[in-house]
Design an enzyme around this catalytic site. Structure first.
Site, PDB file in Angstrom:
ATOM      1  NE  ARG A   1     -12.405  -8.319   5.073  1.00 52.27           N
ATOM      2  CZ  ARG A   1     -11.238  -8.794   5.481  1.00 52.27           C
ATOM      3  NH1 ARG A   1     -10.167  -8.696   4.704  1.00 52.27           N
ATOM      4  NH2 ARG A   1     -11.117  -9.372   6.652  1.00 52.27           N
TER       5      ARG A   1
ATOM      6  CB  SER B   1      -6.601  -8.102   1.429  1.00 49.15           C
ATOM      7  OG  SER B   1      -6.424  -7.836   0.058  1.00 49.15           O
TER       8      SER B   1
ATOM      9  CD  GLU C   1      -2.235  -0.953  -6.743  1.00 49.76           C
ATOM     10  OE1 GLU C   1      -1.271  -0.436  -7.336  1.00 49.76           O
ATOM     11  OE2 GLU C   1      -2.105  -1.872  -5.914  1.00 49.76           O
TER      12      GLU C   1
ATOM     13  CG  PHE D   1      -2.688   0.421  -2.040  1.00 45.96           C
ATOM     14  CD1 PHE D   1      -1.831   1.413  -1.596  1.00 45.96           C
ATOM     15  CD2 PHE D   1      -2.749  -0.755  -1.324  1.00 45.96           C
ATOM     16  CE1 PHE D   1      -1.051   1.239  -0.467  1.00 45.96           C
ATOM     17  CE2 PHE D   1      -1.978  -0.955  -0.191  1.00 45.96           C
ATOM     18  CZ  PHE D   1      -1.132   0.042   0.245  1.00 45.96           C
TER      19      PHE D   1
ATOM     20  NE  ARG E   1      -8.874  -5.661   6.692  1.00 48.96           N
ATOM     21  CZ  ARG E   1      -7.942  -6.556   6.353  1.00 48.96           C
ATOM     22  NH1 ARG E   1      -7.330  -7.255   7.270  1.00 48.96           N
ATOM     23  NH2 ARG E   1      -7.622  -6.724   5.095  1.00 48.96           N
TER      24      ARG E   1
HETATM   25  C1  TPP Z   1       0.461  -0.401  -3.953  1.00 45.73           C
HETATM   26  C2  TPP Z   1       0.228  -1.568  -3.066  1.00 45.73           C
HETATM   27  N1  TPP Z   1      -0.672  -2.500  -3.448  1.00 45.73           N
HETATM   28  C3  TPP Z   1      -0.929  -3.550  -2.639  1.00 45.73           C
HETATM   29  C4  TPP Z   1      -0.280  -3.696  -1.436  1.00 45.73           C
HETATM   30  C5  TPP Z   1      -0.611  -4.869  -0.493  1.00 45.73           C
HETATM   31  N2  TPP Z   1       0.541  -5.775  -0.349  1.00 45.73           N
HETATM   32  C6  TPP Z   1       1.353  -5.722   0.722  1.00 45.73           C
HETATM   33  S1  TPP Z   1       2.623  -6.842   0.626  1.00 45.73           S
HETATM   34  C7  TPP Z   1       2.046  -7.424  -0.868  1.00 45.73           C
HETATM   35  C8  TPP Z   1       2.776  -8.524  -1.593  1.00 45.73           C
HETATM   36  C9  TPP Z   1       4.169  -8.088  -1.908  1.00 45.73           C
HETATM   37  O1  TPP Z   1       4.847  -9.097  -2.580  1.00 45.73           O
HETATM   38  P1  TPP Z   1       6.394  -8.932  -2.801  1.00 45.73           P
HETATM   39  O2  TPP Z   1       6.677  -7.605  -3.401  1.00 45.73           O
HETATM   40  O3  TPP Z   1       6.851 -10.105  -3.587  1.00 45.73           O
HETATM   41  O4  TPP Z   1       6.994  -8.887  -1.332  1.00 45.73           O
HETATM   42  P2  TPP Z   1       7.552 -10.079  -0.438  1.00 45.73           P
HETATM   43  O5  TPP Z   1       7.288 -11.356  -1.150  1.00 45.73           O
HETATM   44  O6  TPP Z   1       9.011  -9.825  -0.303  1.00 45.73           O
HETATM   45  O7  TPP Z   1       6.840  -9.973   0.872  1.00 45.73           O
HETATM   46  C10 TPP Z   1       0.892  -6.747  -1.256  1.00 45.73           C
HETATM   47  C11 TPP Z   1       0.137  -7.008  -2.498  1.00 45.73           C
HETATM   48  C12 TPP Z   1       0.631  -2.691  -1.087  1.00 45.73           C
HETATM   49  N3  TPP Z   1       1.293  -2.710   0.078  1.00 45.73           N
HETATM   50  N4  TPP Z   1       0.876  -1.653  -1.924  1.00 45.73           N
END
Ligand code: TPP
Ligand code: TPP
Ligand code: MG
Ligand code: MG
Lengths: 304, 323, 304, 323
Positions: B18, B45, B66, B91, B175
């Site tokens: 990356r 990421s 996405e 994703f 990564r």
């Molecule tokens: C479809 C998808 N896209 C991206 C991710 C990567 N990802 C994991 S946690 C996260 C943030 C989630 O934020 P939120 O829904 O507000 O959860 P919290 O703040 O409660 O941790 C992301 C983007 C994922 N798990 N699934």
């Protein structure tokens, strides 16, 4: 089996864009007549090809005509101009009426319409941006056009360009989550250069939107997603012209226009009938529909 | 597993590809104002912080969405931009498959899809976050160039090539730490493989994070007197069919090794080329099932892609051929 | 490199479900203490595993505790009972706190927590319904849980069963279109047996929801999608108990509960800090966080 | 193209496999109250009207929303139902790929995914509506059984088997008219192929709407004295590797023919089995690009899968092998 479309069925003539400053009444009358011509031609296309989506074609024709006839800053000799307006037909299944509209405004030779759905034709069942001049996005799968349009509008914003983006979606199509992702993005980025027009004919493929998966209250949904909402009679060329043609923009908010329409409009036996989503008129129905459209000709004193 | 590694692999400096990705993208973007980044809450990421710092207005975050990400990127391309879409490979590909099919491949929009941390790079996060199918999935699509670079040099080369190419591209960016296996002046050409190790007894076809493991295997085999040719095959689609056929002809047996499902993946591509032109035995290594909990390195070893595992597969194949 | 988790770090004890009819104050006090224990144990898990999502873990712990401690009609010996309530953790990245919650209520042996993220452990980074008793859906990719929960609720409706379905989503997660498809379906089918709880901590992976992709006005969105909306302090066990525990249902409408929370709550240096989405506490931070949680023990007179 | 067809193919009655699909589903649902249908505004295009009439409460329309369709179906399965999810193959697979991966395959929910009008069945509606990638895409997924039935008998058999099987299944159901090629008592077994025409010179491996064309080709070849074995391979995943290897051993050359992209599809599966066990030449026929405008029949012919085209491919392969 219908016979094939012959030259005699290519009734469409090119519609001139009204000159800047033409009186509103004249412009509206011209748009109305062009829409009627487009319907006549599209009817022939679908009848002779033995396929198409005439219900959704006819609910969308007036919006398409007003956009191409008087709103969009586009022209056949400028299809690559970076500063052209963008239009995305998200409900790509109404390719038939779209091709005819493009031909009416000079983007395609009228003769080419005779190839609609024929083997190896570039005029397939859904518009292909690589093969049809003026088409900005290849569509067909519902829920594609709005995200693309948001990207187009954002590109204009990044360029500090005044160019506008319009997108026409089906109402059933608004059940796709991709569209709500795009709605959220459009308002997050404050894209007031974007106009979403929903062809609110109340029907989708198999039944009403209400029975299939209710969208109501659609205006509230769009408002909660940050849009400036207006509603309009989607077959009223004057009202569409006033609304879509206005370059006034709600500060920082994208526009959401609910165009109330009828699938199959104005054909007596098609209008609001879900079966006409993709039914093909047989010879009798073709004749009747033609006669109904003929009766609306300005000479006949009719109006859509 | 690595006890038989030549010292150069044990001591090699390793890289997170990356970094090369972002460094290259920033350099390209400084020269070409059309380049924009498009992310799904994935600046961190994707390690795109440096890009965002340099070009805050040219980094479009669509949120966790996405389909919208790829659709909006197609619209940005329609507005003359060159979007580099960057999100977790799992994703990006699975969630936006139809947008990739229609808005990227079929429409030939000028989209650069950068699949971050593909394969089993997410390790313990598990199969929901692994992206072992992406290569097979995207190879099935007409018009799309599919690239799996092996090291920072090749990642940078692929990104440079993608920016200059007018059309849709998918590039994996991992990564998982890898040593540099290509010379500093290595370039990327679609449909062109590179021979990284000469040999006439068997061919190892690999790419991505597994390529250095194949090279290490070749060195083990060399020590035993087995000449293993190593074909570096970053371009999975189009494939360098000529190089595969030549290898089949000259070495008579092939082992493929990849950080993905070989069914339809690099292994499948090689198998198809071989049966079409010069049928010889092929052994396909890869992650062919939903993996149990474990780190990326643990899982690659477990699925037979330690250097020793790859060497063993080659040995078995030769043995079977002789018997 | 943190040393590995040893038996001494398994501080969790099984929490009894309060007996029916226990006074509210007692129930609330017990839930509060269990939540504190869960945080302590989860902290150790993440610290010693060297990975996890502690920010989102800690914003969700109180909702999880109230659901498992006093709301859901589920039990370790009834995980296959067709009439159990259903809970779907849509924000699957907080598997750590979920496993600890499940262990607290007897679905997992506490000792098993020591395997968190270890090679071949069934307690991986995201919950797997095939390997972890009590887990109804394998999640991790955001936007999966809500559609599944809608299906669960619809199944109950088809069975004319009173069983309830609860789903916990992230707020950033509500940017996923799949969720809005599911919202539309839930209200179309009038699923008043469904409760969606949004962990409204205002942060996602890289920044605030507002800066990343603004969700506001979230309540209006949910209302326009046909839900009965309420807002609650997502760390107030009493308020959560009253709201989630109530079996009163808005006639024909699914419920949308916006639980206002803080990521990393209540740890001073984690709370509302986006970096703690998936940062791992080092030895000093681990000690500090433990001390802060210890200070909240009932004996210490503290409160969360 | 069909002038050399034996009369039985020219005169054969043809069937829309959706009829067998719905008839079978209604019969199964009358016996098993757990069965429900799940559609995306696709009652008409799935021909499910009879199901809706018989079980109005057990047909769940999610609207035009494919992700939700598969997700909700997983929830229905979690509630003890057996959901038959039925929508156009192109949207079901591409739009809900991640739900298929996670909620169906990885989670092993008891989902029956019925991909309507796959391949180029939508003809003139074009590549956005064609589903030529679905076989390669879904074959890449662990745990998922992928079935491509060839006629109404096999469609009914596959649906019956799927209802009884506890796990995720994808079945293609085509609208393109096909003759009946299997005997009325034909059953479906995953991983089991059927020999429909004996021969020792070459093997034609096919399924779906192309299988009758392969049989017609075999009859043409027989008239020329070439013995073509025809393997009916509805079960693409798992594949009947033993039957493929036996065919490779006994006939020495294979032609695959399918209404999908052969890269990673049936062709790819056969190629992989062959190089793993008994390398022989394989010629893969299929729709390997985004097709131009045309009907399904026109396109299958154009991509070399008229009976004559398949026979020609076999002849060329034999000729090359001999030279
Ligand atoms: C479809 C998808 N896209 C991206 C991710 C990567 N990802 C994991 S946690 C996260 C943030 C989630 O934020 P939120 O829904 O507000 O959860 P919290 O703040 O409660 O941790 C992301 C983007 C994922 N798990 N699934
Ligand atoms: C993603 C996707 N799912 C399903 C379809 C099949 N389909 C074509 S048209 C249609 C109905 C569209 O209804 P609506 O959006 O209201 O359009 P209109 O009434 O204007 O024709 C459907 C379901 C599709 N084209 N794309
Ligand atoms: Mg409609
Ligand atoms: Mg959050």
């Amino acid at each position: 089996m219908p016979s094939t479309l012959s030259h005699a069925h290519l009734t469409l003539t090119r519609a001139p864009r009204p000159p800047a400053g033409a009186p509103r009444d004249e412009v509206v009358a011209q748009l109305r007549e062009t829409a009627r011509q487009i319907r006549l031609q599209d009817l022939a296309l679908v009848h002779f090809a033995g396929a198409g989506h005439i219900g959704g074609d006819f609910s969308a024709v007036d919006v398409l005509t007003v956009l191409y006839g008087a709103v969009l800053d586009v022209a056949p000799d400028r299809v690559d101009d970076p500063e052209r307006d963008r239009f995305v037909l998200s409900k790509g299944h109404v390719a038939g009426s779209y091709y005819v509209t493009l031909a009416a405004y000079g983007f395609l030779p009228v003769e080419q319409l005779a190839t609609f759905l024929k083997p190896l034709s570039t005029l397939g069942g859904h518009p292909n941006r690589l093969h049809v001049p003026g088409v900005e996005a290849s569509t067909g799968p519902l829920g594609h056009g709005l995200p693309i349009a948001v990207g187009q509008a954002l590109a204009a914003r990044l360029d500090s360009s005044p160019r506008q983006t319009y997108v026409l979606t089906g109402d059933g199509e608004m059940q796709e989550g991709s569209n709500w992702e795009a709605m959220m993005s459009a308002s997050h980025y404050g894209l007031d250069n974007l106009t979403v027009v929903v062809d609110r004919n109340g029907l989708q493929q198999g039944a009403s939107t209400e029975a299939s998966m209710d969208l109501a209250p659609l205006a509230d949904k769009a408002r909660a997603f940050g849009f400036a909402v207006s509603e309009v009679d989607g077959h009223d060329h004057g009202a569409l012209l006033d609304l879509l043609g206005s370059r006034e923009r709600p500060g920082g908010r994208p526009r959401f226009v609910i165009a109330h329409t009828h699938k199959g409009h104005p054909i007596s036996f098609m209008s609001d009938q879900v079966a006409w989503h993709h039914k093909v008129p047989d010879a009798d129905q073709y004749a009747t529909a033609r006669a109904e459209l003929d009766a609306l000709a300005p000479a006949a004193g009719g109006a859509l | 597993m690595t006890q038989r590694l030549a010292p150069r692999w044990l001591e090699a400096e390793t890289f997170d590809c990356r970094d090369a990705f972002v460094e290259t993208l920033v350099a390209l973007a400084s020269e070409d104002p059309r380049i924009v980044g498009v992310v799904n809450d994935s600046v961190g990421s994707s390690k795109l912080d440096a890009f965002r710092t340099a070009f805050p207005d040219r980094l479009v975050n669509v949120g966790i969405a996405e389909q919208d990400m790829v659709g909006m990127a197609a619209g940005l391309a329609g507005g003359g931009r060159i979007p580099f879409v960057s999100g977790a490979a799992c994703f990006l590909t699975a969630r936006a498959m139809e947008q990739i099919k229609v808005d990227a491949a079929y429409s030939r929009n000028n989209l650069k899809l950068c699949g971050m941390s593909p394969g089993v790079a997410y390790g313990e996060l598990g199969p929901t976050h692994h992206s072992i199918e992406d290569v097979a999935w995207l190879r099935a699509l007409d018009q799309l160039v599919v690239v799996v670079p092996a090291d920072p040099v090749e990642t940078a080369a692929a990104i440079r090539w993608a920016a200059a190419y007018e059309g849709p591209v998918f590039v994996r960016v991992s990564r998982t730490p890898v040593p540099q296996v290509h010379p500093a002046d290595h370039t990327f050409t679609p449909g062109r493989a590179t021979v990284l190790h000469e040999g006439d007894d068997v061919t190892l076809v690999s790419n991505g994070t597994v390529l250095w493991r194949a090279l290490a295997a070749a060195e083990q085999l060399a020590a035993e007197g087995i000449g293993a040719r190593v074909l570096s095959m970053a371009s999975v689609s189009p494939l360098d069919t000529a190089a595969v056929v030549q290898a089949a002809r000259e070495t008579g047996a092939l082992v493929t090794a990849e950080e993905s499902v070989p069914r339809g993946g690099l292994g499948g591509a090689v198998a198809e080329a071989v049966v079409a032109h010069h049928p010889v035995p092929v052994r396909m290594l890869g992650v062919d099932a939903f993996a149990p909990t474990g780190s990326a390195g643990y899982l690659l070893d477990r699925y037979g892609m330690s250097p020793e595992g790859i060497a063993r597969a080659a040995r078995e194949l030769l043995h079977r051929r002789r018997s």
